[in-house]
Design a protein around this motif. Structure first.
Motif, short mmCIF file in Angstrom:
data_model
loop_
_atom_site.label_atom_id
_atom_site.label_comp_id
_atom_site.label_asym_id
_atom_site.label_seq_id
_atom_site.Cartn_x
_atom_site.Cartn_y
_atom_site.Cartn_z
N TYR A 170 0.83 -1.20 0.00
CA TYR A 170 0.00 0.00 0.00
C TYR A 170 0.87 1.26 0.00
CZ TYR A 170 -2.94 3.51 2.44
OH TYR A 170 -3.59 4.64 2.83
N PHE A 171 1.99 1.21 0.71
CA PHE A 171 2.84 2.40 0.82
C PHE A 171 3.50 2.77 -0.50
CE2 PHE A 171 2.24 1.03 5.13
CZ PHE A 171 1.88 2.22 5.73
N ASP A 172 3.74 1.78 -1.34
CA ASP A 172 4.30 2.09 -2.66
C ASP A 172 3.30 2.79 -3.58
OD1 ASP A 172 6.89 1.26 -2.23
OD2 ASP A 172 6.57 -0.76 -3.01
N THR A 173 2.01 2.70 -3.27
CA THR A 173 1.00 3.35 -4.12
C THR A 173 0.72 4.79 -3.68
OG1 THR A 173 -0.94 2.67 -2.81
CG2 THR A 173 -0.14 1.12 -4.49
N LEU A 174 1.21 5.19 -2.51
CA LEU A 174 0.92 6.53 -1.99
C LEU A 174 1.72 7.61 -2.72
CD1 LEU A 174 0.95 5.92 1.89
CD2 LEU A 174 -1.04 6.05 0.37
N THR A 175 1.07 8.72 -2.99
CA THR A 175 1.79 9.88 -3.50
C THR A 175 2.74 10.39 -2.42
OG1 THR A 175 0.14 11.45 -2.71
CG2 THR A 175 -0.16 10.59 -4.97
N ASP A 176 3.69 11.21 -2.80
CA ASP A 176 4.60 11.79 -1.82
C ASP A 176 3.84 12.60 -0.78
OD1 ASP A 176 6.74 10.62 -3.12
OD2 ASP A 176 7.30 12.44 -4.21
N ALA A 177 2.80 13.32 -1.21
CA ALA A 177 2.01 14.13 -0.28
C ALA A 177 1.30 13.24 0.74
CB ALA A 177 1.01 14.98 -1.04
N ALA A 178 0.74 12.11 0.31
CA ALA A 178 0.07 11.20 1.24
C ALA A 178 1.07 10.54 2.18
CB ALA A 178 -0.73 10.15 0.48
N PHE A 179 2.25 10.20 1.66
CA PHE A 179 3.26 9.55 2.49
C PHE A 179 3.84 10.52 3.53
CE2 PHE A 179 7.56 7.87 3.37
CZ PHE A 179 7.16 6.66 3.93
N ALA A 180 3.73 11.82 3.27
CA ALA A 180 4.26 12.82 4.20
C ALA A 180 3.64 12.68 5.59
CB ALA A 180 4.02 14.22 3.65
N ALA A 181 2.41 12.17 5.68
CA ALA A 181 1.77 11.98 6.99
C ALA A 181 2.55 10.96 7.83
CB ALA A 181 0.33 11.51 6.81
N TYR A 182 3.19 9.99 7.19
CA TYR A 182 4.00 9.00 7.90
C TYR A 182 5.38 9.58 8.22
CZ TYR A 182 0.22 6.00 6.46
OH TYR A 182 -1.02 5.47 6.27
N GLN A 183 5.91 10.37 7.30
CA GLN A 183 7.20 11.02 7.56
C GLN A 183 7.10 11.94 8.76
OE1 GLN A 183 7.61 12.48 3.47
NE2 GLN A 183 9.50 11.28 3.29
N ALA A 184 5.96 12.60 8.92
CA ALA A 184 5.75 13.48 10.07
C ALA A 184 5.73 12.70 11.38
CB ALA A 184 4.43 14.25 9.90
N ARG A 185 5.52 11.38 11.27
CA ARG A 185 5.51 10.52 12.46
C ARG A 185 6.81 9.73 12.59
NH1 ARG A 185 0.52 11.69 10.93
NH2 ARG A 185 -1.17 11.64 12.45
N GLY A 186 7.86 10.14 11.85
CA GLY A 186 9.18 9.57 12.04
C GLY A 186 9.60 8.49 11.07
N ILE A 187 8.80 8.21 10.03
CA ILE A 187 9.17 7.21 9.03
C ILE A 187 9.89 7.92 7.89
CG2 ILE A 187 8.31 5.48 7.42
CD1 ILE A 187 7.94 4.72 10.36
N ALA A 188 11.14 7.53 7.65
CA ALA A 188 11.93 8.23 6.64
C ALA A 188 11.63 7.78 5.22
CB ALA A 188 13.43 8.05 6.93
N THR A 189 11.47 6.46 5.03
CA THR A 189 11.27 5.94 3.68
C THR A 189 10.18 4.87 3.66
OG1 THR A 189 12.82 4.09 3.88
CG2 THR A 189 13.74 6.23 3.21
N ARG A 190 9.61 4.64 2.48
CA ARG A 190 8.59 3.59 2.30
C ARG A 190 9.17 2.22 2.59
NH1 ARG A 190 4.85 6.36 -1.40
NH2 ARG A 190 5.86 8.32 -1.90
N GLY A 191 10.46 2.05 2.30
CA GLY A 191 11.12 0.78 2.52
C GLY A 191 11.09 0.31 3.96
N GLN A 192 10.90 1.22 4.90
CA GLN A 192 10.80 0.82 6.30
C GLN A 192 9.54 -0.03 6.56
OE1 GLN A 192 12.15 5.10 7.63
NE2 GLN A 192 12.08 3.77 9.43
N PHE A 193 8.59 0.00 5.65
CA PHE A 193 7.37 -0.78 5.80
C PHE A 193 7.39 -2.06 4.98
CE2 PHE A 193 5.36 3.48 6.72
CZ PHE A 193 4.99 3.19 8.02
N ILE A 194 8.53 -2.40 4.36
CA ILE A 194 8.57 -3.51 3.39
C ILE A 194 9.79 -4.39 3.64
CG2 ILE A 194 8.71 -4.10 0.93
CD1 ILE A 194 7.55 -1.24 0.39
#
Length: 195
Positions: A170-194
């Motif tokens: 699911y995280f690979d399908t998110l736009t950068d803007a949508a993924f920013a909500a996770y970055q704001a919570r301390g997740i640097a990259t999508r790869g941290q979820f995979i």
């Protein structure tokens, strides 16, 4: 044709074709990679304390036609019955199942019709029917409660023989803007979820 007959015929068609994207709609993951087109986070992130990794051993085996013995979806832990669940994409309800608690809803994307988003354990805000149109961000209801986690999977119909049903993060399908909500919570990259 009466609506009830149409819905019954549509349900029979889905039973014959196990993957809910419309027939003929495929996407070549190997050649094109996963497109970043999802602008809406499906879950109320304020209610989430942990998220499982794609290909983890969390939960049960949820594999595709290429990989086996993996959980190829994400568990969002531990939402309660007030956690809102929203449609991540505009699309069509292509399958509805009863989970052991709550409903499982399959939404095939309008923008990428080979992609189907599968959301588990929803307490629906209102009944849904097969073929119903869903708006991006539309409230589907709430998570069923603390007896289970909320989970989401993304299935893709591909043109590759022997690998026609693939699961992607699911995280690979998110736009950068949508993924920013996770970055704001301390997740640097999508790869941290995979894995």
């Amino acid at each position: 044709m009466p609506r009830r007959v149409f819905v019954l015929l549509f349900a029979l068609l889905l039973c014959a074709h196990p993957h809910a994207s419309r027939a003929g709609d495929t996407y070549d993951l190997d050649a094109l990679g996963v497109p970043k087109f999802v602008r809406v986070n499906y879950s109320d992130l304020a209610k989430i304390s942990q998220i499982s990794k794609f290909r983890s051993s969390a939960g049960h085996d949820y594999s595709d036609s290429v990989e086996k013995c993996r959980s190829m979806k994400h568990y969002f832990m531990t939402p309660d019955a007030t956690a809102a669940i929203s449609a991540p994409v505009a699309g069509t309800v292509t399958r509805l199942d009863d989970d052991f608690v709550g409903k499982q809803v399959w939404i095939t994307s309008d923008l990428q019709p080979a992609f189907t988003f599968i959301i588990f354990h929803i307490n629906l805000a209102k009944p849904l029917v097969l073929g119903e149109r869903i708006a991006e961000g539309q409230n589907l209801g709430t998570h069923i409660g603390r007896q289970t986690f909320s989970d989401i999977a993304v299935g893709v119909n591909t043109p590759t023989p022997g690998a026609s049903w693939r699961l992607v993060s699911y995280f690979d399908t998110l736009t950068d803007a949508a993924f920013a909500a996770y970055q704001a919570r301390g997740i640097a990259t999508r790869g941290q979820f995979i894995f």
